[in-house]
Design an enzyme around this catalytic site. Structure first.
Site, PDB file in Angstrom:
ATOM      1  CB  CYS A 236      -2.718   1.187  -2.631  1.00 58.28           C
ATOM      2  SG  CYS A 236      -2.840   2.930  -2.978  1.00 58.28           S
TER       3      CYS A 236
ATOM      4  CD  GLU B 223      -2.219   8.566   6.920  1.00 58.82           C
ATOM      5  OE1 GLU B 223      -1.143   9.080   7.224  1.00 58.82           O
ATOM      6  OE2 GLU B 223      -2.333   7.516   6.266  1.00 58.82           O
TER       7      GLU B 223
ATOM      8  CG  ASP C 121      -1.801   1.220   1.317  1.00 56.38           C
ATOM      9  OD1 ASP C 121      -2.461   1.525   0.313  1.00 56.38           O
ATOM     10  OD2 ASP C 121      -1.816   1.900   2.357  1.00 56.38           O
ATOM     11  CB  SER C 122       0.147   4.751  -0.759  1.00 49.30           C
ATOM     12  OG  SER C 122      -1.064   4.794  -0.031  1.00 49.30           O
TER      13      SER C 122
ATOM     14  CG  HIS D  61      -6.688   6.126   4.933  1.00 54.61           C
ATOM     15  ND1 HIS D  61      -5.898   5.472   4.020  1.00 54.61           N
ATOM     16  CD2 HIS D  61      -5.848   6.865   5.703  1.00 54.61           C
ATOM     17  CE1 HIS D  61      -4.632   5.811   4.224  1.00 54.61           C
ATOM     18  NE2 HIS D  61      -4.576   6.652   5.243  1.00 54.61           N
TER      19      HIS D  61
ATOM     20  CB  CYS E 160      -9.912   5.544  -0.013  1.00 58.88           C
ATOM     21  SG  CYS E 160      -8.469   6.184   0.839  1.00 58.88           S
TER      22      CYS E 160
HETATM   23  N1  DGL Z   1      -3.989   3.885   0.009  1.00 64.10           N
HETATM   24  C1  DGL Z   1      -4.623   4.945  -0.749  1.00 64.10           C
HETATM   25  C2  DGL Z   1      -5.839   4.394  -1.495  1.00 64.10           C
HETATM   26  O1  DGL Z   1      -6.427   3.390  -1.117  1.00 64.10           O
HETATM   27  C3  DGL Z   1      -5.011   6.108   0.135  1.00 64.10           C
HETATM   28  C4  DGL Z   1      -3.869   6.970   0.606  1.00 64.10           C
HETATM   29  C5  DGL Z   1      -3.073   7.604  -0.519  1.00 64.10           C
HETATM   30  O2  DGL Z   1      -3.540   8.571  -1.139  1.00 64.10           O
HETATM   31  O3  DGL Z   1      -1.981   7.119  -0.774  1.00 64.10           O
HETATM   32  O4  DGL Z   1      -6.214   4.950  -2.472  1.00 64.10           O
END
Ligand code: DGL
Length: 249
Positions: free
Chosen positions: A72, A148, A9-10, A180, A178
């Site tokens: 992600c 976050e 993931d990012s 989050h 997303c």
């Molecule tokens: N993990 C990213 C997503 O699911 C969210 C956070 C980001 O913008 O990197 O799109």
């Protein structure tokens, strides 16, 4: 060494996907990579997202994973093809699974990062499953930084959610596009009572061919601050067990 899946993931949000995988496959050994030094991906260009995603996948392949999951949404939206071409192990993304969760619904909402919504990938996948459905998409960039910061309940997040999903009234189903957003599902639900929320990670876990391999999990991050354990455990919904290490891609 036991067989394992690599999940990337990012940042830390992808741990919401790990949480769902572990619910279904408690003994699945996981090697997780969070590109915390370069989060967010959701505000970046397609070229950069692709480059970062391929680097993450290659790192995991170097760790001898047997499968790769792109947790992600943003990376799934842009880089699935690139990741598959870059590694020799099978890979999964989350967008098509999130779309499958809308089956039977005629009014569908999707929320995600600017990049994910801009890609149009959710619409493409939803149309395959639900031709004729009315789809409303909204980029909701306010939500990632608030989550976050641990703002998962209370006035601030309620206000931001209200502003972000203002256009979603009437939706029968809303994809939390997303990593989050599952953490703030109760806040979203409060403002859209009766809506079915779809967590793409949960949809993936339902179908994904896991294995109860056993063995210690490993977590790698491209940056680690004092707060990372607290934030990671918020997404994971439990203790971060296993080795955790900072790496460079
Ligand atoms: N993990 C990213 C997503 O699911 C969210 C956070 C980001 O913008 O990197 O799109």
């Amino acid at each position: 060494m036991n067989r394992c899946v690599g999940v990337f993931d990012s940042g830390l949000g992808g741990l919401t996907v790990v949480k769902e995988l572990k619910k279904k496959w408690p003994g699945q050994r996981i090697i997780y990579l969070g590109d915390t030094a370069r989060v967010p991906y959701g505000t970046r260009s397609p070229e950069v997202i692709k480059k970062f995603a391929v680097e993450c996948a290659r790192f995991l392949e170097g760790k001898k994973v047997d499968k790769i999951i792109i947790a992600c949404n943003t990376a799934s939206a842009y880089a699935f093809g690139e990741v598959r071409a870059a590694v020799s192990v099978p890979a999964w993304e989350v967008i098509s699974y999130g779309a499958k969760g809308t089956r039977g619904s005629k009014k569908i909402g999707v929320i995600g990062t600017r990049a994910t919504i801009g890609s149009g990938r959710y619409e493409e996948e939803i149309k395959k499953i639900n031709p004729g459905a009315e789809i409303k998409s909204a980029a909701t960039p306010l939500l990632v930084p608030l989550v976050e910061e641990g703002e998962t309940s209370g006035d601030l997040i309620e206000m931001a959610v209200g502003k972000s999903i203002a256009g979603m009234a009437g939706a029968e189903t809303l994809i939390l596009g997303c990593t989050h957003y599952p953490v703030i599902a109760p806040v979203i639900k409060k403002q859209l009572p009766g809506v079915k929320l779809v967590n793409p990670g949960e949809e993936l876990a339902r179908e994904w061919p896991g294995e109860n391999t056993g063995g210690e999990d490993e977590y790698y991050f491209t940056d680690m601050t004092d707060r990372y354990v607290r934030v990671a455990e918020m997404f994971l919904g439990g203790k971060l067990t296993g080795k955790a290490e900072r790496i460079q891609l």
